[in-house]
Design an enzyme around this catalytic site. Structure first.
Site, short mmCIF file in Angstrom:
data_model
loop_
_atom_site.label_atom_id
_atom_site.label_comp_id
_atom_site.label_asym_id
_atom_site.label_seq_id
_atom_site.Cartn_x
_atom_site.Cartn_y
_atom_site.Cartn_z
N ASP A 79 0.89 -1.32 0.07
CA ASP A 79 0.00 0.00 -0.11
C ASP A 79 0.87 1.26 0.21
O ASP A 79 1.64 1.52 1.08
CB ASP A 79 -0.68 0.19 1.22
N TYR A 84 3.05 10.02 -0.07
CA TYR A 84 4.12 9.35 0.65
C TYR A 84 5.43 9.80 0.01
O TYR A 84 6.76 9.57 0.73
CB TYR A 84 4.12 7.91 0.56
N LYS A 113 -2.69 5.88 -4.52
CA LYS A 113 -3.77 6.76 -4.01
C LYS A 113 -3.69 8.35 -4.83
O LYS A 113 -2.53 8.70 -5.06
CB LYS A 113 -3.83 7.47 -2.71
N HIS A 146 -7.79 9.56 -2.05
CA HIS A 146 -6.83 9.52 -0.84
C HIS A 146 -7.74 10.20 0.40
O HIS A 146 -7.81 9.51 1.44
CB HIS A 146 -5.60 10.27 -0.96
#
Length: 311
Positions: A79, A84, A113, A146
Site C-alpha cells: 500500500d 508518501y 492513491k 486519498h
C-alpha cells in the site's frame, strides 16, 4: 498435495502421518499468506498488506530496502500513495524482486492513491500516469481517492494561504470518481476505491446517476480503539471491503492524536490475550481485523517486526 494416510497399515504409517501433519501445517501457513478477499469487481485483494508510508526522517533508500524485505518474507499486498513521496523506491523494490525471480508482477497487489490536489477530472489520469512512471509499472491493482477533500491544484501538496490555512478547491467528488472510472477502462488500474470516506460521502458516489463502477473498498483508520463497526456494517451491506490502516493504534504524532491518550499495544486486554496465546499484542490486533472481514495493513520499518507481522 496431501497424500491420504492409512492408519494401522504397515510399520511406517505413523511416520507418514507425522510428515503429512507437518505438510498440512506448512500448507496452512502458505494459505494464510495467500488468503484473499474477493472485491465487487471480481478481483482479489490479499487480507494482509504492507503499508509503505514513513516518517520524514526515514531515508528513501530505507523505503527500498524494507519493501524488498517485506516481499521476501511473504507480503504480496503493498500500500503506497503519491503523497508518501516514495513510489519510485517502492517500484524499484517490486521490480528487483521480479527480476530475481521471487515474484511475478501478477503476484503483487499494489495500491496507489490520488492526492487531493489532483481532483479536477482533467488532472486524475495524468496523476495516475505520474505514479506509474515513478513505479515503472504498466498498471496498479487499486487506485483510491486519498481523502474526500479537494485542494488547490499546483506543486504544493498541502497548499496554504498566508495565515497557514489550507486552500481548498470546489470539485464535485462524483466528477473525480468518473475520471477514476475512465482510468479503470483505460487499463491503468484494475480496481478503484476510496479512502477516509464516511458513509454519507460513500452514499454520494453510490447514488450517483450513471455510476459505472462502485468503490471496491474504503480505506480508513481502524483498530480496537476505533473499530469503525457502523462504517464496517455499511460497507458490508454494499459489498465494499473495509481496509484498515493504523491497525496497531493511531500514529503517535502531535497534531494527529492526543499524546496523553493510552497506547493501544499497551492495552491490558490486548496484552492478556497475547500472553495467553504466546503471541504479541500487535499480532492479536492484526488478527482481530482479519477475523471480522477487514483487510488490514501492517506498517513497520523494523525488519524483525515486519517478519513477525506476516505471522
Amino acid at each position: 498435495m496431501l497424500k491420504p494416510t492409512f492408519l494401522g497399515y504397515g510399520k511406517y504409517s505413523k511416520e507418514i502421518l507425522m510428515l503429512n501433519v507437518k505438510e498440512l501445517e506448512e500448507q496452512q501457513a502458505m494459505d494464510l499468506k495467500s488468503q484473499k478477499v474477493k472485491l465487487n469487481d471480481g478481483h482479489f485483494i490479499p487480507v494482509l498488506g504492507f503499508g509503505t508510508a514513513a516518517p520524514g526522517e526515514v531515508s528513501k533508500s530505507e523505503a527500498l530496502e524494507v519493501t524488498k524485505f517485506a516481499i521476501e518474507v511473504g507480503f504480496r499486498h503493498l500500500d503506497c500513495a503519491h503523497v508518501y513521496r516514495n513510489e519510485e523506491q517502492v517500484g524499484q523494490a517490486i521490480r528487483s524482486k521480479i527480476a530475481d525471480g521471487t515474484v511475478k508482477r501478477e503476484d503483487i497487489f499494489y495500491t496507489s492513491k490520488l492526492w487531493c490536489t489532483f481532483f479536477r477530472p482533467d488532472l486524475v489520469q495524468p496523476a495516475l500516469e505520474k505514479s506509474l512512471k515513478d513505479l515503472q509499472l504498466d498498471y496498479v491493482d487499486l487506485y483510491l481517492i486519498h481523502f474526500p477533500v479537494a485542494m488547490k491544484p499546483g506543486e504544493e501538496l498541502l497548499p496554504k494561504d498566508e495565515n497557514g490555512k489550507m486552500i481548498l478547491d470546489s470539485v464535485d467528488l462524483c466528477r473525480t470518481w468518473e475520471a477514476l472510472e475512465k482510468c479503470k477502462d483505460a487499463g491503468l488500474t484494475k480496481s478503484i476505491g476510496v479512502s477516509n470516506f464516511n458513509h454519507k460521502q460513500l452514499e454520494k458516489i453510490l447514488n450517483k446517476p450513471g455510476l459505472k463502477y462502485k468503490p471496491v473498498c474504503n480505506q480508513v483508520e481502524c483498530h480496537p480503539y476505533l473499530n469503525q463497526s457502523k462504517l464496517l456494517d455499511f460497507c458490508k451491506s454494499h459489498d465494499i471491503v473495509l481496509v484498515a490502516y493504523s491497525a496497531l493504534g493511531s500514529q503517535r504524532i502531535k497534531g494527529w492524536v492526543n499524546l496523553n491518550h493510552p497506547v493501544l499495544l499497551e492495552d491490558p486486554v490486548l496484552c492478556a490475550i497475547a500472553k495467553k496465546h504466546k503471541q504479541t499484542p500487535a499480532l492479536v490486533a492484526l488478527r482481530y481485523q482479519i477475523q471480522r472481514g477487514v483487510v488490514v495493513l501492517a506498517k513497520s520499518y523494523n525488519k524483525k517486526r515486519i517478519k513477525e507481522n506476516i505471522q
